[in-house]
Design a protein around this motif. Structure first.
Motif, PDB file in Angstrom:
ATOM      1  N   THR A  47       0.384   9.743   0.002  1.00 31.05           N
ATOM      2  CA  THR A  47       0.020  11.019  -0.624  1.00 31.05           C
ATOM      3  C   THR A  47      -0.925  10.820  -1.818  1.00 31.05           C
ATOM      4  O   THR A  47      -0.687  11.323  -2.916  1.00 31.05           O
ATOM      5  CB  THR A  47       1.258  11.847  -1.039  1.00 31.05           C
ATOM      6  N   GLY A  48      -1.968  10.026  -1.575  1.00 33.62           N
ATOM      7  CA  GLY A  48      -2.990   9.797  -2.581  1.00 33.62           C
ATOM      8  C   GLY A  48      -2.652   8.771  -3.648  1.00 33.62           C
ATOM      9  O   GLY A  48      -3.475   8.480  -4.508  1.00 33.62           O
ATOM     10  N   LYS A  49      -1.450   8.223  -3.622  1.00 41.98           N
ATOM     11  CA  LYS A  49      -1.035   7.211  -4.602  1.00 41.98           C
ATOM     12  C   LYS A  49      -1.138   5.818  -3.992  1.00 41.98           C
ATOM     13  O   LYS A  49      -0.741   5.608  -2.849  1.00 41.98           O
ATOM     14  CB  LYS A  49       0.423   7.424  -5.030  1.00 41.98           C
ATOM     15  N   ILE A  50      -1.662   4.869  -4.785  1.00 38.92           N
ATOM     16  CA  ILE A  50      -1.689   3.470  -4.369  1.00 38.92           C
ATOM     17  C   ILE A  50      -0.345   2.856  -4.723  1.00 38.92           C
ATOM     18  O   ILE A  50       0.125   2.969  -5.861  1.00 38.92           O
ATOM     19  CB  ILE A  50      -2.818   2.702  -5.075  1.00 38.92           C
ATOM     20  N   ILE A  51       0.261   2.196  -3.745  1.00 39.56           N
ATOM     21  CA  ILE A  51       1.533   1.507  -3.966  1.00 39.56           C
ATOM     22  C   ILE A  51       1.342   0.051  -3.569  1.00 39.56           C
ATOM     23  O   ILE A  51       0.901  -0.251  -2.452  1.00 39.56           O
ATOM     24  CB  ILE A  51       2.673   2.144  -3.158  1.00 39.56           C
ATOM     25  N   LEU A  52       1.659  -0.858  -4.494  1.00 41.38           N
ATOM     26  CA  LEU A  52       1.569  -2.290  -4.245  1.00 41.38           C
ATOM     27  C   LEU A  52       2.976  -2.841  -4.028  1.00 41.38           C
ATOM     28  O   LEU A  52       3.896  -2.504  -4.787  1.00 41.38           O
ATOM     29  CB  LEU A  52       0.916  -3.003  -5.435  1.00 41.38           C
ATOM     30  N   TYR A  53       3.138  -3.677  -3.010  1.00 40.19           N
ATOM     31  CA  TYR A  53       4.433  -4.268  -2.686  1.00 40.19           C
ATOM     32  C   TYR A  53       4.398  -5.764  -2.959  1.00 40.19           C
ATOM     33  O   TYR A  53       3.396  -6.436  -2.678  1.00 40.19           O
ATOM     34  CB  TYR A  53       4.778  -4.030  -1.210  1.00 40.19           C
ATOM     35  N   LYS A 103       4.392   1.664 -12.807  1.00 38.71           N
ATOM     36  CA  LYS A 103       5.809   1.366 -13.007  1.00 38.71           C
ATOM     37  C   LYS A 103       6.365   0.669 -11.759  1.00 38.71           C
ATOM     38  O   LYS A 103       6.010   1.007 -10.631  1.00 38.71           O
ATOM     39  CB  LYS A 103       6.589   2.646 -13.272  1.00 38.71           C
ATOM     40  N   ILE A 104       7.233  -0.291 -11.999  1.00 36.29           N
ATOM     41  CA  ILE A 104       7.841  -1.070 -10.921  1.00 36.29           C
ATOM     42  C   ILE A 104       9.175  -0.445 -10.525  1.00 36.29           C
ATOM     43  O   ILE A 104       9.952  -0.019 -11.383  1.00 36.29           O
ATOM     44  CB  ILE A 104       8.055  -2.526 -11.364  1.00 36.29           C
ATOM     45  N   GLU A 105       9.406  -0.411  -9.222  1.00 37.41           N
ATOM     46  CA  GLU A 105      10.682   0.052  -8.664  1.00 37.41           C
ATOM     47  C   GLU A 105      11.176  -0.985  -7.674  1.00 37.41           C
ATOM     48  O   GLU A 105      10.397  -1.532  -6.890  1.00 37.41           O
ATOM     49  CB  GLU A 105      10.493   1.384  -7.930  1.00 37.41           C
ATOM     50  N   MET A 106      12.477  -1.249  -7.699  1.00 36.33           N
ATOM     51  CA  MET A 106      13.083  -2.158  -6.725  1.00 36.33           C
ATOM     52  C   MET A 106      13.251  -1.430  -5.394  1.00 36.33           C
ATOM     53  O   MET A 106      13.549  -0.230  -5.367  1.00 36.33           O
ATOM     54  CB  MET A 106      14.436  -2.665  -7.219  1.00 36.33           C
ATOM     55  N   ILE A 107      13.064  -2.148  -4.318  1.00 41.03           N
ATOM     56  CA  ILE A 107      13.204  -1.582  -2.972  1.00 41.03           C
ATOM     57  C   ILE A 107      14.640  -1.814  -2.507  1.00 41.03           C
ATOM     58  O   ILE A 107      15.117  -2.951  -2.519  1.00 41.03           O
ATOM     59  CB  ILE A 107      12.219  -2.256  -1.989  1.00 41.03           C
ATOM     60  N   PRO A 108      15.339  -0.767  -2.088  1.00 40.66           N
ATOM     61  CA  PRO A 108      16.715  -0.957  -1.589  1.00 40.66           C
ATOM     62  C   PRO A 108      16.722  -1.738  -0.270  1.00 40.66           C
ATOM     63  O   PRO A 108      15.723  -1.766   0.460  1.00 40.66           O
ATOM     64  CB  PRO A 108      17.239   0.465  -1.400  1.00 40.66           C
ATOM     65  N   ASP A 109      17.845  -2.371   0.015  1.00 40.47           N
ATOM     66  CA  ASP A 109      17.967  -3.214   1.215  1.00 40.47           C
ATOM     67  C   ASP A 109      17.526  -2.505   2.486  1.00 40.47           C
ATOM     68  O   ASP A 109      16.856  -3.104   3.330  1.00 40.47           O
ATOM     69  CB  ASP A 109      19.410  -3.699   1.381  1.00 40.47           C
ATOM     70  N   TYR A 113      12.644  -4.096   5.092  1.00 40.37           N
ATOM     71  CA  TYR A 113      11.893  -4.498   6.278  1.00 40.37           C
ATOM     72  C   TYR A 113      10.532  -3.813   6.340  1.00 40.37           C
ATOM     73  O   TYR A 113       9.505  -4.470   6.513  1.00 40.37           O
ATOM     74  CB  TYR A 113      12.692  -4.223   7.563  1.00 40.37           C
ATOM     75  N   SER A 114      10.498  -2.495   6.155  1.00 41.28           N
ATOM     76  CA  SER A 114       9.213  -1.791   6.236  1.00 41.28           C
ATOM     77  C   SER A 114       8.284  -2.209   5.104  1.00 41.28           C
ATOM     78  O   SER A 114       7.067  -2.333   5.299  1.00 41.28           O
ATOM     79  CB  SER A 114       9.411  -0.275   6.270  1.00 41.28           C
ATOM     80  N   ALA A 115       8.834  -2.476   3.909  1.00 44.41           N
ATOM     81  CA  ALA A 115       8.001  -2.939   2.790  1.00 44.41           C
ATOM     82  C   ALA A 115       7.431  -4.332   3.074  1.00 44.41           C
ATOM     83  O   ALA A 115       6.257  -4.597   2.812  1.00 44.41           O
ATOM     84  CB  ALA A 115       8.816  -2.942   1.505  1.00 44.41           C
ATOM     85  N   LEU A 116       8.254  -5.212   3.654  1.00 38.99           N
ATOM     86  CA  LEU A 116       7.760  -6.547   3.998  1.00 38.99           C
ATOM     87  C   LEU A 116       6.710  -6.487   5.110  1.00 38.99           C
ATOM     88  O   LEU A 116       5.763  -7.281   5.115  1.00 38.99           O
ATOM     89  CB  LEU A 116       8.920  -7.462   4.406  1.00 38.99           C
ATOM     90  N   CYS A 117       6.841  -5.540   6.015  1.00 37.95           N
ATOM     91  CA  CYS A 117       5.817  -5.359   7.054  1.00 37.95           C
ATOM     92  C   CYS A 117       4.479  -4.966   6.430  1.00 37.95           C
ATOM     93  O   CYS A 117       3.421  -5.450   6.851  1.00 37.95           O
ATOM     94  CB  CYS A 117       6.258  -4.314   8.077  1.00 37.95           C
ATOM     95  N   ILE A 118       4.516  -4.111   5.413  1.00 41.92           N
ATOM     96  CA  ILE A 118       3.290  -3.720   4.707  1.00 41.92           C
ATOM     97  C   ILE A 118       2.673  -4.940   4.030  1.00 41.92           C
ATOM     98  O   ILE A 118       1.467  -5.162   4.091  1.00 41.92           O
ATOM     99  CB  ILE A 118       3.582  -2.593   3.691  1.00 41.92           C
ATOM    100  N   LEU A 119       3.520  -5.742   3.404  1.00 37.62           N
ATOM    101  CA  LEU A 119       3.054  -6.949   2.740  1.00 37.62           C
ATOM    102  C   LEU A 119       2.432  -7.914   3.754  1.00 37.62           C
ATOM    103  O   LEU A 119       1.333  -8.438   3.538  1.00 37.62           O
ATOM    104  CB  LEU A 119       4.229  -7.607   2.022  1.00 37.62           C
ATOM    105  N   PHE A 141       9.916  -5.458  -4.293  1.00 42.59           N
ATOM    106  CA  PHE A 141       9.694  -4.400  -5.276  1.00 42.59           C
ATOM    107  C   PHE A 141       8.286  -3.854  -5.121  1.00 42.59           C
ATOM    108  O   PHE A 141       7.434  -4.454  -4.465  1.00 42.59           O
ATOM    109  CB  PHE A 141       9.960  -4.900  -6.698  1.00 42.59           C
ATOM    110  N   LYS A 142       8.087  -2.690  -5.710  1.00 45.41           N
ATOM    111  CA  LYS A 142       6.775  -2.057  -5.604  1.00 45.41           C
ATOM    112  C   LYS A 142       6.312  -1.611  -6.980  1.00 45.41           C
ATOM    113  O   LYS A 142       7.115  -1.381  -7.884  1.00 45.41           O
ATOM    114  CB  LYS A 142       6.811  -0.870  -4.643  1.00 45.41           C
TER     115      LYS A 142
END
Length: 156
Positions: A47-53, A103-109, A113-119, A141-142
């Protein structure tokens, strides 16, 4: 930015530079001094925001610092090329770079998987079947980017 002629103003161009980078340097607050880490990363636009994992072990200094203060800055750069002008004795460097903060946020368990796929997609263009058994020993984390700027120096 002092050299506005080198500024990348189009957000899509900034994202293209980020896609070409292979390391993101994350700066965390450490009692008045920045603590800088070179990290592998993945990126998505939501939604227009850049998110780094990012990912790492389940403990360590970076996680202690994030727990105290989740504000972070980042830097990444690419397209390095030394340009020498023998006749004048000058040299310069071509580059593209991006800096920002968020700001950094931790990714819940359940979302690891989906965050690691993006990485992984950042480094492997096709789906890479990574070993899922490492997920319990991995913290993901992101960084949700709040502001970003880009700069480019290319010899004409």
């Amino acid at each position: 930015m002092r050299r506005s002629d080198r500024e990348i103003k189009d957000i899509n161009e900034i994202i293209q530079v980020m896609e070409r980078c292979d390391v993101c340097r994350l700066a965390l607050n450490d009692e008045g001094y920045p603590y800088i880490l070179p990290l592998n990363f993945g990126m998505e636009i939501d939604t227009g925001k850049i998110i780094l994992y990012f990912h790492g072990a389940t403990e360590g200094k970076k996680f202690d610092l994030i727990a105290k203060d989740n504000c972070a800055s980042f830097e990444m750069d690419c397209s390095h090329k030394l340009v020498t002008e023998l006749s004048s004795g000058n040299c310069t460097m071509e580059y593209e770079s991006v800096i920002g903060r968020g700001k950094i946020e931790m990714i819940p368990d359940e979302d690891k998987y989906s965050a690691l796929c993006i990485l992984m997609k950042h480094y492997h263009k096709e789906d890479f079947p990574f070993n899922k058994s490492i997920m319990p020993q991995t913290t993901v984390f992101k960084l949700v980017v709040e502001s970003v700027t880009g700069k480019r120096r290319m010899k004409k």
